[in-house]
Design a protein around this motif. Structure first.
Motif, PDB file in Angstrom:
ATOM      1  N   GLU A  68       3.311  17.901  13.789  1.00 11.64           N
ATOM      2  CA  GLU A  68       4.623  17.908  13.158  1.00 11.64           C
ATOM      3  C   GLU A  68       4.864  16.644  12.332  1.00 11.64           C
ATOM      4  N   ASP A  69       3.989  15.658  12.492  1.00  8.29           N
ATOM      5  CA  ASP A  69       4.192  14.389  11.804  1.00  8.29           C
ATOM      6  C   ASP A  69       2.948  13.980  11.014  1.00  8.29           C
ATOM      7  N   GLU A  70       2.337  14.932  10.331  1.00  9.44           N
ATOM      8  CA  GLU A  70       1.141  14.634   9.553  1.00  9.44           C
ATOM      9  C   GLU A  70       1.448  13.741   8.354  1.00  9.44           C
ATOM     10  N   LYS A  71       2.731  13.637   7.978  1.00  8.60           N
ATOM     11  CA  LYS A  71       3.095  12.789   6.849  1.00  8.60           C
ATOM     12  C   LYS A  71       2.851  11.314   7.154  1.00  8.60           C
ATOM     13  N   VAL A  72       2.693  10.960   8.438  1.00 11.30           N
ATOM     14  CA  VAL A  72       2.342   9.583   8.804  1.00 11.30           C
ATOM     15  C   VAL A  72       0.990   9.220   8.196  1.00 11.30           C
ATOM     16  N   TYR A  73       0.015  10.082   8.369  1.00 10.87           N
ATOM     17  CA  TYR A  73      -1.335   9.855   7.839  1.00 10.87           C
ATOM     18  C   TYR A  73      -1.318   9.863   6.309  1.00 10.87           C
ATOM     19  N   ALA A  74      -0.595  10.811   5.742  1.00  5.95           N
ATOM     20  CA  ALA A  74      -0.505  10.897   4.280  1.00  5.95           C
ATOM     21  C   ALA A  74       0.122   9.631   3.699  1.00  5.95           C
ATOM     22  N   SER A  75       1.131   9.104   4.362  1.00  6.27           N
ATOM     23  CA  SER A  75       1.804   7.893   3.888  1.00  6.27           C
ATOM     24  C   SER A  75       0.896   6.679   3.989  1.00  6.27           C
ATOM     25  N   ILE A  77      -2.270   6.639   3.753  1.00  3.21           N
ATOM     26  CA  ILE A  77      -3.260   6.730   2.674  1.00  3.21           C
ATOM     27  C   ILE A  77      -2.658   6.284   1.355  1.00  3.21           C
ATOM     28  N   SER A  78      -1.455   6.730   1.051  1.00  2.00           N
ATOM     29  CA  SER A  78      -0.835   6.337  -0.218  1.00  2.00           C
ATOM     30  C   SER A  78      -0.567   4.837  -0.269  1.00  2.00           C
ATOM     31  N   LEU A  79      -0.387   4.206   0.889  1.00  2.00           N
ATOM     32  CA  LEU A  79      -0.163   2.765   0.952  1.00  2.00           C
ATOM     33  C   LEU A  79      -1.393   1.984   0.495  1.00  2.00           C
ATOM     34  N   CYS A  80      -2.540   2.617   0.546  1.00  2.00           N
ATOM     35  CA  CYS A  80      -3.785   1.976   0.138  1.00  2.00           C
ATOM     36  C   CYS A  80      -3.706   1.460  -1.298  1.00  2.00           C
ATOM     37  N   GLY A  81      -3.088   2.241  -2.166  1.00  2.00           N
ATOM     38  CA  GLY A  81      -2.970   1.848  -3.561  1.00  2.00           C
ATOM     39  C   GLY A  81      -2.142   0.598  -3.766  1.00  2.00           C
ATOM     40  N   SER A  82      -1.271   0.295  -2.812  1.00  2.00           N
ATOM     41  CA  SER A  82      -0.432  -0.891  -2.892  1.00  2.00           C
ATOM     42  C   SER A  82      -1.070  -2.104  -2.229  1.00  2.00           C
ATOM     43  N   MET A  83      -1.770  -1.870  -1.108  1.00  2.00           N
ATOM     44  CA  MET A  83      -2.275  -2.969  -0.289  1.00  2.00           C
ATOM     45  C   MET A  83      -3.677  -3.432  -0.643  1.00  2.00           C
ATOM     46  N   ILE A  84      -4.523  -2.520  -1.131  1.00  2.00           N
ATOM     47  CA  ILE A  84      -5.934  -2.852  -1.361  1.00  2.00           C
ATOM     48  C   ILE A  84      -6.217  -2.936  -2.862  1.00  2.00           C
ATOM     49  N   PRO A  85      -6.515  -4.124  -3.380  1.00  2.00           N
ATOM     50  CA  PRO A  85      -6.865  -4.252  -4.797  1.00  2.00           C
ATOM     51  C   PRO A  85      -8.123  -3.434  -5.126  1.00  2.00           C
ATOM     52  N   LEU A  86      -8.180  -2.926  -6.334  1.00  2.00           N
ATOM     53  CA  LEU A  86      -9.288  -2.046  -6.728  1.00  2.00           C
ATOM     54  C   LEU A  86     -10.653  -2.672  -6.483  1.00  2.00           C
ATOM     55  N   HIS A  87     -10.795  -3.950  -6.810  1.00  2.00           N
ATOM     56  CA  HIS A  87     -12.109  -4.596  -6.698  1.00  2.00           C
ATOM     57  C   HIS A  87     -12.487  -4.941  -5.260  1.00  2.00           C
ATOM     58  N   GLN A  88     -11.574  -4.701  -4.320  1.00  2.00           N
ATOM     59  CA  GLN A  88     -11.866  -5.005  -2.920  1.00  2.00           C
ATOM     60  C   GLN A  88     -12.003  -3.754  -2.056  1.00  2.00           C
ATOM     61  N   GLU A  90     -14.127  -1.475  -0.353  1.00  2.00           N
ATOM     62  CA  GLU A  90     -15.517  -1.435   0.097  1.00  2.00           C
ATOM     63  C   GLU A  90     -15.880  -0.069   0.669  1.00  2.00           C
ATOM     64  N   ASP A  91     -17.162   0.079   0.989  1.00  2.00           N
ATOM     65  CA  ASP A  91     -17.694   1.381   1.406  1.00  2.00           C
ATOM     66  C   ASP A  91     -16.955   1.975   2.598  1.00  2.00           C
ATOM     67  N   LYS A  92     -16.578   1.143   3.560  1.00  2.00           N
ATOM     68  CA  LYS A  92     -15.925   1.658   4.768  1.00  2.00           C
ATOM     69  C   LYS A  92     -14.593   2.325   4.428  1.00  2.00           C
ATOM     70  N   LEU A  93     -13.875   1.743   3.492  1.00  2.00           N
ATOM     71  CA  LEU A  93     -12.610   2.337   3.069  1.00  2.00           C
ATOM     72  C   LEU A  93     -12.842   3.634   2.311  1.00  2.00           C
ATOM     73  N   ILE A  94     -13.815   3.629   1.413  1.00  2.00           N
ATOM     74  CA  ILE A  94     -14.121   4.838   0.641  1.00  2.00           C
ATOM     75  C   ILE A  94     -14.557   5.964   1.569  1.00  2.00           C
ATOM     76  N   GLU A  95     -15.324   5.640   2.594  1.00  2.00           N
ATOM     77  CA  GLU A  95     -15.747   6.647   3.571  1.00  2.00           C
ATOM     78  C   GLU A  95     -14.538   7.251   4.294  1.00  2.00           C
ATOM     79  N   ALA A  96     -13.578   6.389   4.648  1.00  2.00           N
ATOM     80  CA  ALA A  96     -12.376   6.864   5.340  1.00  2.00           C
ATOM     81  C   ALA A  96     -11.560   7.793   4.440  1.00  2.00           C
ATOM     82  N   LEU A  97     -11.467   7.459   3.157  1.00  2.00           N
ATOM     83  CA  LEU A  97     -10.718   8.289   2.218  1.00  2.00           C
ATOM     84  C   LEU A  97     -11.434   9.615   1.959  1.00  2.00           C
TER      85      LEU A  97
END
Length: 218
Positions: A68-75, A77-88, A90-97
């Protein structure tokens, strides 16, 4: 947030959000998410990176348990664009996405597509979602892959959505078309003015304007 100054503060905030999920206090998670989503961090240290990965993993586990609260996970993920600079990114993050692309919730899939598109990764995998039965997932995939390489497949799919009897598909096509037109108008004016594919997108917008004018006149 009031006294945010350095990476250590971001680590605290992300860790606190993770604790909110563990304690199932999702209202506090979303309160902080609403503010952090407006951030655009340009450089982070390893502690922030790992704090975000931990938050993402915790949110995934929570959303699997609480459908009932899957929007937690979706949110998260969207936070990634704010917190993680493009050049940083790494593979572990890309694998998770990439893993999130196979999650059953369409909001999770859509947000993963947008973030992966920002990081310029796995366009071939993302392009397969053009044929998703969900209008948002399909259109996000068209937008992300279309920014890299606009082709006949994407334009034809947008034209198909425009003529759909489903208003949700029409609305998605409208958004995707306008976003692609704006993108190429800004980054490649020559392609924008000379490509037959771009002309077909502009024709979609023009036909919509004409239809609206006729409706108003009637």
């Amino acid at each position: 947030l009031t006294y945010y100054r350095a990476d250590r503060d971001l680590v605290f905030l992300l860790s606190w959000m993770e604790e909110c999920i563990r304690l199932e206090k999702t209202e506090n998670f979303f309160l902080l998410f609403k503010h952090l989503k407006s951030f655009k961090v340009k450089e982070i240290n390893r502690d922030v990176y790992h704090a975000y990965l931990n938050l993402l993993a915790t949110c995934e586990s929570y959303s699997k348990r609480s459908k009932e609260d899957e929007k937690v996970y979706a949110s998260a993920i969207s936070l990634c664009g704010s917190m993680i600079p493009l050049h940083q990114a790494e593979d572990k993050l890309i694998e998770a996405l990439n893993k999130a692309l196979s999650f059953h919730d369409t909001r999770v899939q859509a947000n993963s597509i947008i973030v992966l598109g920002e990081f310029h990764k796995d366009f071939e995998k993302i392009s397969k979602f053009i044929y998703s039965k969900n209008n948002r997932v399909a259109t996000d995939a068209m937008y992300v892959t279309g920014k890299k390489h606009l082709n006949e497949e994407i334009v034809s799919k947008l034209e198909e959505f425009y003529t759909s009897e489903n208003p949700l598909f029409k609305a998605s096509a409208r958004w995707g078309t306008h976003q692609l037109i704006k993108h190429y108008q800004e980054i490649d004016p020559v392609f924008y003015n000379t490509s037959p594919l771009m002309q077909r997108l502009r024709d979609l917008v023009a036909s919509e304007s004409q239809n609206n004018s006729k409706s108003n006149a009637a």
